[in-house]
Design a protein around this motif. Structure first.
Motif, PDB file in Angstrom:
ATOM      1  N   GLU A 163       0.841  -1.209   0.000  1.00 42.03           N
ATOM      2  CA  GLU A 163       0.000   0.000   0.000  1.00 42.03           C
ATOM      3  C   GLU A 163       0.875   1.257   0.000  1.00 42.03           C
ATOM      4  O   GLU A 163       0.610   2.217  -0.732  1.00 42.03           O
ATOM      5  N   ARG A 164       1.938   1.207   0.813  1.00 34.21           N
ATOM      6  CA  ARG A 164       2.847   2.356   0.907  1.00 34.21           C
ATOM      7  C   ARG A 164       3.586   2.568  -0.418  1.00 34.21           C
ATOM      8  O   ARG A 164       3.847   3.710  -0.818  1.00 34.21           O
ATOM      9  N   ILE A 181       2.443   2.082  -3.431  1.00 36.65           N
ATOM     10  CA  ILE A 181       1.573   2.863  -4.330  1.00 36.65           C
ATOM     11  C   ILE A 181       1.544   4.320  -3.885  1.00 36.65           C
ATOM     12  O   ILE A 181       1.656   5.233  -4.704  1.00 36.65           O
ATOM     13  N   SER A 182       1.422   4.534  -2.589  1.00 35.95           N
ATOM     14  CA  SER A 182       1.280   5.922  -2.115  1.00 35.95           C
ATOM     15  C   SER A 182       2.561   6.716  -2.359  1.00 35.95           C
ATOM     16  O   SER A 182       2.507   7.942  -2.479  1.00 35.95           O
ATOM     17  N   LEU A 183       3.705   6.043  -2.438  1.00 37.33           N
ATOM     18  CA  LEU A 183       4.985   6.736  -2.692  1.00 37.33           C
ATOM     19  C   LEU A 183       5.318   6.821  -4.181  1.00 37.33           C
ATOM     20  O   LEU A 183       6.337   7.412  -4.553  1.00 37.33           O
ATOM     21  N   ASN A 184       4.497   6.200  -5.031  1.00 37.37           N
ATOM     22  CA  ASN A 184       4.761   6.257  -6.475  1.00 37.37           C
ATOM     23  C   ASN A 184       4.490   7.676  -6.982  1.00 37.37           C
ATOM     24  O   ASN A 184       3.344   8.117  -7.020  1.00 37.37           O
ATOM     25  N   PRO A 191      -6.836   0.764   0.912  1.00 31.71           N
ATOM     26  CA  PRO A 191      -7.764   1.230  -0.134  1.00 31.71           C
ATOM     27  C   PRO A 191      -7.115   1.247  -1.519  1.00 31.71           C
ATOM     28  O   PRO A 191      -7.803   0.963  -2.512  1.00 31.71           O
ATOM     29  N   ARG A 192      -5.817   1.575  -1.603  1.00 30.72           N
ATOM     30  CA  ARG A 192      -5.178   1.649  -2.922  1.00 30.72           C
ATOM     31  C   ARG A 192      -5.012   0.260  -3.531  1.00 30.72           C
ATOM     32  O   ARG A 192      -5.155   0.086  -4.743  1.00 30.72           O
ATOM     33  N   LEU A 193      -4.708  -0.727  -2.700  1.00 29.12           N
ATOM     34  CA  LEU A 193      -4.560  -2.097  -3.216  1.00 29.12           C
ATOM     35  C   LEU A 193      -5.910  -2.628  -3.703  1.00 29.12           C
ATOM     36  O   LEU A 193      -5.990  -3.299  -4.736  1.00 29.12           O
ATOM     37  N   ILE A 194      -6.955  -2.349  -2.945  1.00 26.64           N
ATOM     38  CA  ILE A 194      -8.282  -2.842  -3.323  1.00 26.64           C
ATOM     39  C   ILE A 194      -8.746  -2.157  -4.616  1.00 26.64           C
ATOM     40  O   ILE A 194      -9.293  -2.795  -5.522  1.00 26.64           O
ATOM     41  N   GLY A 246      11.941   5.566   5.370  1.00 20.18           N
ATOM     42  CA  GLY A 246      11.852   6.849   4.684  1.00 20.18           C
ATOM     43  C   GLY A 246      10.722   6.877   3.675  1.00 20.18           C
ATOM     44  O   GLY A 246       9.840   6.021   3.664  1.00 20.18           O
ATOM     45  N   ASP A 247      10.752   7.869   2.850  1.00 16.02           N
ATOM     46  CA  ASP A 247       9.726   7.965   1.822  1.00 16.02           C
ATOM     47  C   ASP A 247      10.360   8.132   0.446  1.00 16.02           C
ATOM     48  O   ASP A 247       9.859   8.843  -0.418  1.00 16.02           O
TER      49      ASP A 247
END
Lengths: 255, 255
Positions: free
Chosen positions: A166-167, A169-172, A214-217, B66-67
């Motif tokens: 999930e992280r 995707i959020s860091l992409n 939520p992003r994976l789903i 980190g991010d």
């Protein structure tokens, strides 16, 4: 994604691939099948074809017990022309640029592969929830251990891996829709498969957990609707989940 | 082996690599360390350096939590310029051609990687001999399960993997001295490490088993004598085996 330049004889569209995998389960072969399907590749699922045509299980076993130069340890493996390639993540690394399912630059392909290897580690842990002692034993002969291992899996490992994905995707920085870059890659197809498998194996645990990812789903749902994937899922080529594969449903393990 | 053409800024000899791995164990990082050492690479084992120099464990944890764009799931990971690469087999796939430790053609590198992924699978099974239930629990809290899993490992899995690797050397049409092609590759270094680790963890079982794998033992012995490896093994950079790593010696598991 743009393909890298390749020899004509290994170009996705022209090549007829032969996939070798156990004929009655999704298993690790399914991650390859999904890429072949989404990539519109011509392929034969050899062990599922008739023995009378020279294929079927005997053809797979001949290759596994042969004396060819690149002997695979276990299925799945892929034949692409004369080349035999084993290990599902390695097969996907090979197919990715050929099927337009991987970034066009080396660093992007390395990152995509790294994620696929982490998915492979996760899959191993899913498998060991029902087989913590030995693959050679039946589930019923390692049930107390499976109960303990599954409890740990659901309490700590599931969250560690899904939270990580999930992280990612959020860091992409290119997109909030895909794992890697701005377009679909084979890793996105594998995330779809993981969510499908977990819902089958651990429906109660997943019902509680899904709100955290939520992003994976959302990614899962978008993959399921892609025309080629939707057609594949509705076809007889897609085997159902069952109690021989990696994702298995035993009510007592889904606590 | 001949290097593929690469951008100057990632050429092995010019690049100063940063390896991130747990500072007190060989673990999965050791497969990378052996390649860096044999390849004569300049590298820093970041987590083993002093915190006062801005390195040490805090530097590793900063990167893990980190991010950054290519967040690794777990150590080991490698920094090469701006690129962060995780998963030990993936790191070796990246380093192989840069350090002259992989074939120069794509098919050869794919085969080398396939073998390294099979070694990674084997390593996972070695780890689970002492931790069959949960990495988060102590050994003493999963000892009955570890006894059962180790018994199966020594009876079936050890022979399956080592027999396969022995067969790979015997089927190598270019040489009977190396796993792949006619020259040393990073897979040969990993075979060395596996034999070392198994001898440490299961001395009794290995004493009985080794006669079945003459090519692997011969390869192990030749790797140990290579000047750079011999110097490394005699140095303080080589950590000793211990009861925190993947290969652990518990007398009761070596039945």
């Amino acid at each position: 994604m743009a393909s890298m330049s390749l020899n004509q004889d290994t170009k996705g569209a022209r090549m007829r691939y032969e996939l070798f995998y156990w004929p009655t389960i999704q298993g690790r072969g399914e991650f390859v099948r999904l890429a072949l399907e989404e990539g519109g590749a011509k392929y034969i699922d050899v062990a599922r074809r008739a023995e009378s045509s020279g294929m079927g299980m005997p053809a797979m076993l001949r290759l596994m017990h042969g004396d060819g130069p690149h002997l695979p340890f276990a299925p799945p493996f892929l034949k692409a022309g004369d080349q035999v390639i084993g290990q599902s993540a390695n097969i996907l690394y090979f197919l990715g640029p050929r099927l337009g399912l991987a970034p066009s630059n080396e660093a992007g392909r390395t990152w995509t592969h790294q994620l696929q290897l982490t998915i492979a580690d996760f899959i191993d842990e899913v498998h060991d929830t029902h087989h913590p002692i030995a693959s050679s034993l039946y589930y019923k002969d390692q049930k107390p251990e499976a109960l303990r291992r599954s409890a740990d899996f659901l309490q700590t490992r599931l969250q560690k891996f899904l939270g990580y994905f999930e992280r990612v995707i959020s860091l992409n920085s290119s997109s909030d829709k895909f794992m890697v870059g701005a377009e679909l890659s084979y890793v996105d197809l594998s995330i779809f498969q993981i969510i499908e498998g977990l819902r089958y194996a651990f429906p109660k645990a997943m019902k509680k957990a899904e709100a955290n990812y939520p992003r994976l789903i959302d990614l899962h749902d978008r993959v399921a609707k892609r025309p080629r994937i939707a057609r594949y899922l509705a076809s007889a080529r897609r085997l159902p989940f069952n109690k021989q594969g990696i994702f298995r449903h035993y009510k007592e393990l889904d606590a």
